[in-house]
Design a protein around this motif. Structure first.
Motif, PDB file in Angstrom:
ATOM      1  N   ALA A  46       0.859  -1.187   0.000  1.00 57.39           N
ATOM      2  CA  ALA A  46       0.000   0.000   0.000  1.00 57.39           C
ATOM      3  C   ALA A  46       0.896   1.237   0.000  1.00 57.39           C
ATOM      4  O   ALA A  46       1.869   1.312   0.751  1.00 57.39           O
ATOM      5  CB  ALA A  46      -0.883  -0.019   1.244  1.00 57.39           C
ATOM      6  N   GLY A  47       0.587   2.182  -0.859  1.00 54.13           N
ATOM      7  CA  GLY A  47       1.377   3.408  -0.893  1.00 54.13           C
ATOM      8  C   GLY A  47       2.606   3.310  -1.785  1.00 54.13           C
ATOM      9  O   GLY A  47       3.286   4.296  -2.019  1.00 54.13           O
ATOM     10  N   ILE A  48       2.917   2.091  -2.279  1.00 51.65           N
ATOM     11  CA  ILE A  48       4.075   1.949  -3.181  1.00 51.65           C
ATOM     12  C   ILE A  48       3.532   1.950  -4.607  1.00 51.65           C
ATOM     13  O   ILE A  48       2.653   1.159  -4.941  1.00 51.65           O
ATOM     14  CB  ILE A  48       4.838   0.638  -2.912  1.00 51.65           C
ATOM     15  CG1 ILE A  48       5.191   0.540  -1.432  1.00 51.65           C
ATOM     16  CG2 ILE A  48       6.019   0.485  -3.851  1.00 51.65           C
ATOM     17  CD1 ILE A  48       6.601   0.684  -1.052  1.00 51.65           C
ATOM     18  N   ARG A  49       4.023   2.833  -5.424  1.00 49.39           N
ATOM     19  CA  ARG A  49       3.526   2.933  -6.803  1.00 49.39           C
ATOM     20  C   ARG A  49       4.216   1.886  -7.675  1.00 49.39           C
ATOM     21  O   ARG A  49       5.431   1.724  -7.608  1.00 49.39           O
ATOM     22  CB  ARG A  49       3.805   4.328  -7.346  1.00 49.39           C
ATOM     23  CG  ARG A  49       2.966   5.409  -6.667  1.00 49.39           C
ATOM     24  CD  ARG A  49       3.524   6.758  -7.036  1.00 49.39           C
ATOM     25  NE  ARG A  49       3.631   6.865  -8.500  1.00 49.39           N
ATOM     26  CZ  ARG A  49       2.889   7.668  -9.256  1.00 49.39           C
ATOM     27  NH1 ARG A  49       2.004   8.442  -8.680  1.00 49.39           N
ATOM     28  NH2 ARG A  49       3.034   7.709 -10.546  1.00 49.39           N
ATOM     29  N   SER A  50       3.387   1.186  -8.474  1.00 50.49           N
ATOM     30  CA  SER A  50       3.973   0.117  -9.273  1.00 50.49           C
ATOM     31  C   SER A  50       4.940   0.673 -10.315  1.00 50.49           C
ATOM     32  O   SER A  50       5.870  -0.002 -10.730  1.00 50.49           O
ATOM     33  CB  SER A  50       2.887  -0.717  -9.938  1.00 50.49           C
ATOM     34  OG  SER A  50       2.154   0.093 -10.806  1.00 50.49           O
ATOM     35  N   ASP A  51       4.756   1.983 -10.719  1.00 52.99           N
ATOM     36  CA  ASP A  51       5.689   2.484 -11.737  1.00 52.99           C
ATOM     37  C   ASP A  51       7.075   2.743 -11.151  1.00 52.99           C
ATOM     38  O   ASP A  51       8.042   2.959 -11.878  1.00 52.99           O
ATOM     39  CB  ASP A  51       5.132   3.701 -12.490  1.00 52.99           C
ATOM     40  CG  ASP A  51       4.694   4.812 -11.572  1.00 52.99           C
ATOM     41  OD1 ASP A  51       4.962   4.695 -10.366  1.00 52.99           O
ATOM     42  OD2 ASP A  51       4.090   5.788 -12.068  1.00 52.99           O
ATOM     43  N   ALA A  52       7.180   2.671  -9.805  1.00 54.32           N
ATOM     44  CA  ALA A  52       8.515   2.760  -9.201  1.00 54.32           C
ATOM     45  C   ALA A  52       9.368   1.574  -9.665  1.00 54.32           C
ATOM     46  O   ALA A  52      10.582   1.672  -9.751  1.00 54.32           O
ATOM     47  CB  ALA A  52       8.403   2.741  -7.675  1.00 54.32           C
ATOM     48  N   PHE A  53       8.719   0.443  -9.960  1.00 56.15           N
ATOM     49  CA  PHE A  53       9.458  -0.739 -10.411  1.00 56.15           C
ATOM     50  C   PHE A  53       9.403  -0.872 -11.936  1.00 56.15           C
ATOM     51  O   PHE A  53      10.331  -1.376 -12.551  1.00 56.15           O
ATOM     52  CB  PHE A  53       8.889  -1.993  -9.758  1.00 56.15           C
ATOM     53  CG  PHE A  53       8.900  -1.946  -8.245  1.00 56.15           C
ATOM     54  CD1 PHE A  53      10.102  -1.875  -7.555  1.00 56.15           C
ATOM     55  CD2 PHE A  53       7.722  -1.951  -7.521  1.00 56.15           C
ATOM     56  CE1 PHE A  53      10.132  -1.820  -6.168  1.00 56.15           C
ATOM     57  CE2 PHE A  53       7.735  -1.899  -6.136  1.00 56.15           C
ATOM     58  CZ  PHE A  53       8.943  -1.824  -5.457  1.00 56.15           C
ATOM     59  N   ALA A  54       8.298  -0.426 -12.532  1.00 56.71           N
ATOM     60  CA  ALA A  54       8.101  -0.634 -13.970  1.00 56.71           C
ATOM     61  C   ALA A  54       9.204   0.033 -14.807  1.00 56.71           C
ATOM     62  O   ALA A  54       9.515  -0.430 -15.908  1.00 56.71           O
ATOM     63  CB  ALA A  54       6.729  -0.108 -14.386  1.00 56.71           C
ATOM     64  N   GLN A  55       9.793   1.113 -14.258  1.00 56.57           N
ATOM     65  CA  GLN A  55      10.802   1.852 -15.024  1.00 56.57           C
ATOM     66  C   GLN A  55      12.201   1.235 -14.950  1.00 56.57           C
ATOM     67  O   GLN A  55      13.097   1.647 -15.671  1.00 56.57           O
ATOM     68  CB  GLN A  55      10.930   3.300 -14.478  1.00 56.57           C
ATOM     69  CG  GLN A  55       9.625   4.057 -14.363  1.00 56.57           C
ATOM     70  CD  GLN A  55       8.912   4.144 -15.707  1.00 56.57           C
ATOM     71  OE1 GLN A  55       9.553   4.224 -16.753  1.00 56.57           O
ATOM     72  NE2 GLN A  55       7.585   4.087 -15.691  1.00 56.57           N
ATOM     73  N   LEU A  56      12.388   0.276 -14.060  1.00 57.61           N
ATOM     74  CA  LEU A  56      13.751  -0.240 -13.849  1.00 57.61           C
ATOM     75  C   LEU A  56      14.213  -1.072 -15.050  1.00 57.61           C
ATOM     76  O   LEU A  56      13.391  -1.739 -15.700  1.00 57.61           O
ATOM     77  CB  LEU A  56      13.795  -1.102 -12.576  1.00 57.61           C
ATOM     78  CG  LEU A  56      13.491  -0.358 -11.274  1.00 57.61           C
ATOM     79  CD1 LEU A  56      13.420  -1.343 -10.097  1.00 57.61           C
ATOM     80  CD2 LEU A  56      14.549   0.712 -10.999  1.00 57.61           C
TER      81      LEU A  56
END
Ligand code: PEP
Ligand code: MN
Length: 345
Positions: A46-56
């Motif tokens: 919760a509160g973690i945006r999936s695009d934080a990982f999608a861009q890696l």
């Protein structure tokens, strides 16, 4: 959520993504598949945006897992899991027969039963040493003496051994003697016990709670998996319904259902599930037809004298008839084919 890496992702890209997940206060569970690597993100995202990982670098897509159980779900791991019980594969292409007395009662009855079931194709010996009985006045098992007898029967026959663990404080003791820890129906929601068997790393046979839904059962499995123990085998053993003609209602619907929802192997216990020895053989055949990866069957040299569950225990002739029928029905004892290629985690 699940981070799916691209086919071309390098191992250092996989490591970098896993590090990023761990540094975000979550835990990365890396699963290397034949096709591609996926990283399960465990913990409250919760509160973690999936695009934080999608861009890696190396990430193909980030997929939310829709089910409340994550590590247990097929979304997390599309390939079926095979659990290694000291060299016996549960969840592979052979139906595994686990058989033996409800309780270990004496050396003589255990050795006779173990030798007989081994000679008829069983791979795992079952037998309770710590028995969670409905009445405090019923036989509670032989405790460590029973475990020693199980270990001796293992030496004698080559069978692997499964036995129930009732409290967290017993786990070290039971694990010293057996290959697989059984969590019984009454303890399926004992979360301290589930976490502790999870930490033990031993293969676990997780019975379905007699009043538990499939979702609650898979969440119980999640407790074990989330401790890093991937060796979980589910066991349907009958549920409570309005029906009193049988001891429980064996819910065979759940076998194909669980195989769809989860990658974990599922076995069926028709002994507890019916409570009547005459129903054990037909329901065993029905269970394997439904896709069970194995059976857990109670067998006793003289069921009328059993100290627990005699009414549902097969005698040797009945067990022989069961194995003959299984061989005829299954040929090589293969379970229904998977839509996915079988592999370990
Ligand atoms: C057993 O296997 O003998 C047993 C007690 O099982 P359950 O927990 O399913 O009742
Ligand atoms: Mn029993």
């Amino acid at each position: 959520m699940l981070i799916v890496m691209s086919r071309q992702a390098t191992s250092s890209e996989v490591r970098a993504v896993a590090d990023h997940v761990n540094q975000s206060g979550l835990r990365a569970e890396v699963s290397v598949g034949a096709e591609r690597t996926v990283i399960g993100v465990v913990g409250s995202s919760a509160g973690i945006r999936s695009d934080a990982f999608a861009q890696l670098p190396g990430v193909r897509e980030v997929v939310p897992i829709s089910k409340p159980f994550k590590l247990a779900s097929r979304e997390f791991k599309p390939c079926s899991s095979v659990v290694d019980v000291a060299g016996v594969a549960v969840g592979g292409d052979q139906v595994v027969l686990m058989a033996g007395p409800c309780s270990v009662e004496s050396e003589q009855m255990l050795m006779r039963t173990a030798s007989f079931v081994a000679s008829r194709g069983a791979r795992v010996l079952r037998g309770g040493a710590f028995k969670p009985r409905t009445s405090p006045y019923s036989f509670q098992g032989l405790g460590e003496v029973g475990l020693r007898l199980l270990a001796a029967a293992r030496e004698e026959t080559g069978l692997r051994v499964v036995s129930e663990v009732v409290t967290p404080s017993q786990i070290d003791l039971v694990a010293r003697y057996v290959d697989m820890l059984q969590v019984g129906t009454r303890n399926m929601q004992n979360y301290a016990l589930l976490q502790e068997v999870g930490r033990s790393g031993r293969p676990v046979l997780l019975k379905r709670g007699m009043s538990s839904t499939v979702e609650e059962w898979l969440l119980a499995a999640e407790y074990i998996l989330s401790q890093g123990n991937r060796n979980v085998v589910l066991c349907e053993r009958g549920i409570r319904t309005f029906e009193t003609a049988t001891r429980f209602t064996l819910d065979l619907n759940c076998v194909p259902l669980v195989r769809e929802l989860s990658h974990l192997p599922v076995v069926v216990d028709p002994s507890q599930g019916t409570g009547h020895r005459d129903l054990v053989r037909p329901m065993s055949l029905a269970a394997v037809a439904a896709g069970a990866h194995g059976l857990l069957v109670e067998v006793h040299p003289c069921p009328s004298e059993a100290l627990s569950d005699g009414a549902q225990s097969l005698d040797f002739d009945q067990f022989e008839r069961l194995t003959g029928d299984l061989d005829r029905v299954l040929g090589s004892r293969s379970p229904a084919p998977e839509r996915e290629v079988l592999s370990a985690w």
